[in-house]
Design a protein around this motif. Structure first.
Motif, PDB file in Angstrom:
ATOM      1  N   ASP A 235     126.570  32.334  12.522  1.00 36.40           N
ATOM      2  CA  ASP A 235     127.853  32.457  11.838  1.00 36.40           C
ATOM      3  C   ASP A 235     128.807  33.253  12.718  1.00 36.40           C
ATOM      4  N   VAL A 236     130.102  32.942  12.617  1.00 33.63           N
ATOM      5  CA  VAL A 236     131.155  33.689  13.305  1.00 33.63           C
ATOM      6  C   VAL A 236     132.115  34.184  12.230  1.00 33.63           C
ATOM      7  N   VAL A 237     132.198  35.504  12.065  1.00 33.70           N
ATOM      8  CA  VAL A 237     133.049  36.110  11.039  1.00 33.70           C
ATOM      9  C   VAL A 237     134.213  36.804  11.734  1.00 33.70           C
ATOM     10  N   GLN A 238     135.444  36.382  11.399  1.00 38.51           N
ATOM     11  CA  GLN A 238     136.627  37.001  11.980  1.00 38.51           C
ATOM     12  C   GLN A 238     136.996  38.247  11.199  1.00 38.51           C
ATOM     13  N   THR A 239     137.183  39.338  11.937  1.00 45.56           N
ATOM     14  CA  THR A 239     137.709  40.565  11.340  1.00 45.56           C
ATOM     15  C   THR A 239     139.121  40.750  11.882  1.00 45.56           C
ATOM     16  N   SER A 240     139.758  41.839  11.534  1.00 47.08           N
ATOM     17  CA  SER A 240     141.139  42.056  11.994  1.00 47.08           C
ATOM     18  C   SER A 240     141.225  42.258  13.500  1.00 47.08           C
ATOM     19  N   SER A 241     140.176  42.754  14.115  1.00 49.25           N
ATOM     20  CA  SER A 241     140.251  43.070  15.537  1.00 49.25           C
ATOM     21  C   SER A 241     139.330  42.249  16.436  1.00 49.25           C
ATOM     22  N   ASN A 242     138.344  41.563  15.865  1.00 50.85           N
ATOM     23  CA  ASN A 242     137.409  40.813  16.714  1.00 50.85           C
ATOM     24  C   ASN A 242     136.618  39.796  15.888  1.00 50.85           C
ATOM     25  N   ASN A 243     135.752  39.093  16.562  1.00 48.14           N
ATOM     26  CA  ASN A 243     134.783  38.222  15.879  1.00 48.14           C
ATOM     27  C   ASN A 243     133.459  38.962  15.803  1.00 48.14           C
ATOM     28  N   GLN A 244     132.768  38.789  14.700  1.00 49.24           N
ATOM     29  CA  GLN A 244     131.403  39.287  14.593  1.00 49.24           C
ATOM     30  C   GLN A 244     130.496  38.070  14.654  1.00 49.24           C
ATOM     31  N   ILE A 245     129.652  38.040  15.670  1.00 46.26           N
ATOM     32  CA  ILE A 245     128.740  36.927  15.893  1.00 46.26           C
ATOM     33  C   ILE A 245     127.397  37.288  15.263  1.00 46.26           C
ATOM     34  N   HIS A 246     126.985  36.505  14.262  1.00 47.11           N
ATOM     35  CA  HIS A 246     125.681  36.699  13.629  1.00 47.11           C
ATOM     36  C   HIS A 246     124.738  35.712  14.314  1.00 47.11           C
ATOM     37  N   MET A 247     123.708  36.232  14.957  1.00 49.24           N
ATOM     38  CA  MET A 247     122.824  35.364  15.732  1.00 49.24           C
ATOM     39  C   MET A 247     121.356  35.642  15.469  1.00 49.24           C
ATOM     40  N   THR A 248     120.573  34.586  15.651  1.00 49.28           N
ATOM     41  CA  THR A 248     119.119  34.698  15.663  1.00 49.28           C
ATOM     42  C   THR A 248     118.700  34.803  17.114  1.00 49.28           C
ATOM     43  N   VAL A 249     117.911  35.811  17.440  1.00 49.51           N
ATOM     44  CA  VAL A 249     117.435  35.986  18.812  1.00 49.51           C
ATOM     45  C   VAL A 249     116.254  35.039  19.022  1.00 49.51           C
ATOM     46  N   VAL A 250     116.418  34.101  19.944  1.00 50.33           N
ATOM     47  CA  VAL A 250     115.381  33.120  20.234  1.00 50.33           C
ATOM     48  C   VAL A 250     114.406  33.685  21.271  1.00 50.33           C
ATOM     49  N   ARG A 251     114.954  34.265  22.332  1.00 50.98           N
ATOM     50  CA  ARG A 251     114.149  34.903  23.383  1.00 50.98           C
ATOM     51  C   ARG A 251     114.914  36.128  23.866  1.00 50.98           C
ATOM     52  N   SER A 252     114.186  37.166  24.262  1.00 49.07           N
ATOM     53  CA  SER A 252     114.820  38.368  24.784  1.00 49.07           C
ATOM     54  C   SER A 252     114.269  38.665  26.173  1.00 49.07           C
ATOM     55  N   PHE A 253     115.146  39.143  27.056  1.00 47.50           N
ATOM     56  CA  PHE A 253     114.754  39.420  28.424  1.00 47.50           C
ATOM     57  C   PHE A 253     115.013  40.870  28.823  1.00 47.50           C
ATOM     58  N   LYS A 254     115.701  41.623  27.952  1.00 44.88           N
ATOM     59  CA  LYS A 254     115.970  43.024  28.267  1.00 44.88           C
ATOM     60  C   LYS A 254     116.363  43.770  27.001  1.00 44.88           C
ATOM     61  N   THR A 255     115.643  44.847  26.689  1.00 44.49           N
ATOM     62  CA  THR A 255     115.960  45.837  25.658  1.00 44.49           C
ATOM     63  C   THR A 255     115.821  45.364  24.211  1.00 44.49           C
ATOM     64  N   ILE A 256     116.392  44.244  23.855  1.00 48.82           N
ATOM     65  CA  ILE A 256     116.508  43.835  22.451  1.00 48.82           C
ATOM     66  C   ILE A 256     115.195  43.258  21.941  1.00 48.82           C
ATOM     67  N   THR A 257     114.715  43.807  20.805  1.00 51.00           N
ATOM     68  CA  THR A 257     113.480  43.305  20.192  1.00 51.00           C
ATOM     69  C   THR A 257     113.709  42.840  18.754  1.00 51.00           C
ATOM     70  N   GLU A 258     114.927  43.026  18.223  1.00 47.16           N
ATOM     71  CA  GLU A 258     115.234  42.613  16.859  1.00 47.16           C
ATOM     72  C   GLU A 258     115.302  41.084  16.782  1.00 47.16           C
ATOM     73  N   PRO A 259     114.866  40.493  15.665  1.00 52.52           N
ATOM     74  CA  PRO A 259     114.914  39.030  15.525  1.00 52.52           C
ATOM     75  C   PRO A 259     116.315  38.484  15.247  1.00 52.52           C
ATOM     76  N   SER A 260     117.244  39.365  14.836  1.00 55.62           N
ATOM     77  CA  SER A 260     118.628  38.923  14.612  1.00 55.62           C
ATOM     78  C   SER A 260     119.566  40.061  14.981  1.00 55.62           C
ATOM     79  N   LEU A 261     120.798  39.690  15.348  1.00 55.96           N
ATOM     80  CA  LEU A 261     121.790  40.678  15.768  1.00 55.96           C
ATOM     81  C   LEU A 261     123.165  40.319  15.201  1.00 55.96           C
ATOM     82  N   VAL A 262     124.006  41.323  15.085  1.00 57.96           N
ATOM     83  CA  VAL A 262     125.430  41.131  14.841  1.00 57.96           C
ATOM     84  C   VAL A 262     126.120  41.713  16.065  1.00 57.96           C
ATOM     85  N   VAL A 263     126.917  40.871  16.734  1.00 55.75           N
ATOM     86  CA  VAL A 263     127.523  41.233  18.014  1.00 55.75           C
ATOM     87  C   VAL A 263     129.037  41.099  17.898  1.00 55.75           C
ATOM     88  N   ASP A 264     129.773  42.114  18.352  1.00 59.25           N
ATOM     89  CA  ASP A 264     131.233  42.046  18.381  1.00 59.25           C
ATOM     90  C   ASP A 264     131.685  41.277  19.618  1.00 59.25           C
TER      91      ASP A 264
END
Length: 197
Positions: A48-77
């Protein structure tokens, strides 16, 4: 005299321009440098892509991780008008994201070399030995028979792309643009010199 002036003008058009960059990131980092520079590197399926007043919030499912991130889902600005180098992320698409962590939140910065997974074949070759485990999701397990087509597509996102997709499409557009400008210039010169004989 007119011919000499035209030749001088055309000659100056083909001289290399001085290097001026609008952003400090206009020159892409090598894959090794990008991996070292960014805090997290993942393949993510944009749910999902949610527009806020200043940016987009990207709601994503992490399929594979190669550095640092171990959570199965993220919200990214992400910047809503530009996004990363490839533009704002699109819902339902899979990307190789290069993320920064800022004030405890993840962001896909403007200069990030994040790309659609279909354009990331070379990057994935570099990353293949760097994959880390993702923590299991707290949600109930879905049987393979009940798996949705979009989830199946996200799970296969790291698979090697078809032979026709192996190249980076950005380079093809640049080459086509240069060829088009050269063709138009050549036709103009041909027409000009035939008319002035």
């Amino acid at each position: 005299m007119k011919k000499a002036a035209l030749l001088v003008l055309l000659f100056t058009l083909f001289l290399p321009a001085p290097s001026t960059l609008a952003l400090s990131c206009a020159q892409l980092l090598s894959m090794e440098a990008a991996y070292d520079t960014y805090d997290g590197v993942v393949i993510g399926h944009v749910e999902d892509v949610v527009q806020t007043s200043s940016n987009n919030q990207i709601h994503m499912t992490v399929v594979r991780s190669f550095k640092t991130i171990t959570e199965p889902s993220l919200v990214v600005d992400e910047n809503m008008t530009w996004g990363a180098m490839n533009g704002p992320s699109e819902e339902g698409s899979d990307y190789l994201f290069f993320l920064r962590q800022k004030d405890g939140k993840w962001e896909n910065p403007l200069c990030s070399p994040s790309v659609k997974i279909s354009d990331a074949y070379v990057d994935l070759e570099f990353l293949k030995d760097k994959e880390i485990s993702i923590s299991p999701s707290p949600s109930p397990t879905v049987s393979p028979a009940a798996e949705s087509p979009s989830t199946a597509g996200a799970a296969n996102a790291g698979a090697e792309p078809a032979a026709g997709q192996a190249g980076d499409s950005r380079h093809l557009w640049i080459a086509a643009g240069i060829a088009g400008v050269g063709l138009i210039t050549g036709l103009f010169l041909l027409h000009y010199f035939k008319r002035n004989r």
